[in-house]
Design a protein around this motif. Structure first.
Motif, short mmCIF file in Angstrom:
data_model
loop_
_atom_site.label_atom_id
_atom_site.label_comp_id
_atom_site.label_asym_id
_atom_site.label_seq_id
_atom_site.Cartn_x
_atom_site.Cartn_y
_atom_site.Cartn_z
N GLN A 157 9.21 5.79 39.90
CA GLN A 157 10.09 6.96 40.03
C GLN A 157 9.33 8.24 39.73
N THR A 172 14.15 -0.33 39.48
CA THR A 172 12.79 0.08 39.89
C THR A 172 12.03 0.56 38.66
N ILE A 221 25.64 3.45 42.05
CA ILE A 221 24.42 3.31 42.84
C ILE A 221 23.23 3.93 42.09
N TYR A 222 23.46 5.10 41.53
CA TYR A 222 22.40 5.76 40.76
C TYR A 222 21.89 4.86 39.63
N GLU A 265 22.18 1.59 39.28
CA GLU A 265 21.52 0.38 39.79
C GLU A 265 20.11 0.70 40.29
N LEU A 266 19.98 1.77 41.06
CA LEU A 266 18.67 2.16 41.62
C LEU A 266 17.65 2.39 40.51
N ILE A 267 18.06 3.11 39.51
CA ILE A 267 17.14 3.44 38.42
C ILE A 267 16.73 2.18 37.67
#
Lengths: 249, 217
Positions: free
Chosen positions: B70, B65, B57-58, B60-62
């Motif tokens: 960020q 975006t 998840i980390y 993918e999120l980074i």
């Protein structure tokens, strides 16, 4: 007769739906060398890989040195006592021949570097490669690589040696030098299980030959019996095919 | 020409000082990226489900975006929770998080590129997984990832320019500042370009050489 070191009872192994071993029974005694032959896909290599738990058996029981291997709480301990030599050598490319041999004694057995090196040189000498101690794997021929791999294994002082088609990836002219080393080991009483396609070698070196097909042991016995008086039709057919191949080449 | 030399004399030392800040940002963010990247890689490869999910998840999120967003979340957004970071700290944290996600992918690819037989050989000699990783797999993966990792360092250097937006006095911030004082954008920004080139070109040539050497083997 010497004591059994390894006992397989109804060993099973499946990869998902595919049942590769369908109940293998086999006993290996101390000092014995057992050759496993059979057509490809018969489960020979999988059998060896189950023994030192590179694969986890899905059924049956394996007893090594009196203890069931699946209950052995420390798989590393089991592997220290059971060496394995691979078809593709798997030497560590970033280490010299001597570096390969002393790696596990130093880091697993916690041997001092000096002791490990002395023993490593001794073993490289035994496989005839002392002068190559400082060479990296990429500077060695296939046969030399495999001899280093055998020395690397022996450095752990294993009770049982598993040899998985160790000459299959070699050029034909290099097979002999590797088989010489194995022959010496057999003579010195090393307990071995070897999966091989070299029928002549199996006949010469093995105390017992095991023929596997379809994930079971079809026939087992002394080499003279297996090769000269095969009983089962499957073994007869296999030997006929193999011998034809040999006479063609 | 004379005029440009005078401009150079006035502003170049000021902008060049920004190069030190840029390098500081790069070095600290790289250290952060490597640590986070290794943690994420091992979490993913650990076989422990929860850890794998969190790392996934980390990453993918980074990756989905923009880094600028960020940075703003960490510098401005966190103030809503009473967390006020120094601009330099906010930039390093952001760049470490961004870099960690990309580094994790590079590390994973490097580890997976090491032949499976190496791990099996190490394990069959009685080595534990961490020992086999440290002694056998990672040294080989390290050589494999050197070229992509050098390219990663270059993008990190360029990404530090984002810190301009939160007033970290690195190369871009100072050239923007100098440009608005002197009204000589082209002259000023070319100085900035020279500084970036001076840092990045040797690195990219180094990466190319490594790639060629590997291809030759």
């Amino acid at each position: 007769m010497s004591a059994p070191i390894l006992q397989l009872e109804g060993l099973q192994m499946a990869f998902g739906e595919l049942q590769v071993l369908r109940g293998v029974d086999l006993t290996v005694r101390e000092g014995e060398s057992v050759a496993i032959i059979g057509p490809s896909g018969s489960g020979k290599s999988t059998l060896l890989r189950c023994l030192n738990r590179l694969e986890t058996p899905t059924g049956g029981k394996v007893t090594f040195e009196g203890k069931p291997i699946t209950e052995s709480s420390n798989v590393n301990h089991l592997r220290m006592r059971m060496g394995m030599v691979f078809q593709h050598f798997n030497l560590f490319p970033h280490m010299t021949a001597l570096g390969n041999v002393i790696e596990a004694p130093i880091h697993v057995l916690k041997m001092s570097r000096a002791d490990a090196e002395a023993r490593g040189r001794d073993l490289l000498g035994k496989v005839g490669l002392l002068e190559k101690a400082g060479n990296y794997p990429r500077q060695l021929s296939g046969g030399q690589k495999q001899r280093v791999a055998i020395a690397r294994c022996l450095a752990m002082n294993p009770r049982l040696l598993l040899l998985d088609e160790i000459t299959s990836a070699l050029d034909p002219e290099l097979v002999g030098e590797v088989l010489d080393v194995v022959r010496d080991l057999a003579r010195q009483g090393m307990t071995m299980m070897l999966v091989t396609h070299e029928m002549r070698f199996a006949r010469e070196v093995a105390d017992r030959v095991v023929f596997m097909d379809g994930g079971v042991v079809v026939e087992a016995g002394p080499p003279e019996e297996i090769f000269t008086r095969p009983e089962s039709p499957r073994l007869q057919k296999f030997l006929k095919a193999v011998l034809e191949q040999v006479s063609e080449t | 020409m004379n005029d440009y030399l005078q401009l150079l004399q006035t502003y170049f030392p000021y902008i060049a000082k920004g190069a030190i800040v840029t390098l500081e940002l790069t070095v600290f963010s790289l250290i952060g990226s490597v640590v986070i990247g290794l943690l994420a890689t091992f979490a993913k490869m650990s076989g422990i489900r929860v850890l794998g999910y969190v790392a996934g998840i980390y990453i993918e999120l980074i990756r989905a975006t923009p880094a600028l967003l960020q940075l703003f979340i960490i510098y401005f957004g966190l103030t809503s929770f009473g967390i006020r970071l120094e601009p330099m700290a906010a930039a390093i944290i952001t760049l470490s998080l961004v870099g960690g996600a990309y580094a994790a992918e590079i590390f994973r690819a490097g580890i997976e590129a090491v032949d499976r037989g190496q791990f099996e050989a190490a394990r069959s000699l009685g080595m534990s997984t961490p020992l086999a990783m440290r002694r056998i797999i990672l040294p080989q993966a390290g050589v494999i990832i050197l070229p992509p990792f050098t390219n990663f360092i270059i993008s990190m250097i360029k990404d530090t320019s984002l810190a301009l937006t939160i007033s970290v006095p690195e190369i871009m911030y100072r050239s923007y500042d100098a440009s608005s004082q002197s009204y000589r954008s082209m002259a000023i920004y070319s100085m900035a370009a020279i500084l970036y080139l001076a840092i990045c070109l040797p690195l990219s040539r180094f990466a190319k050489r490594l790639e060629r050497r590997r291809a030759a083997q």
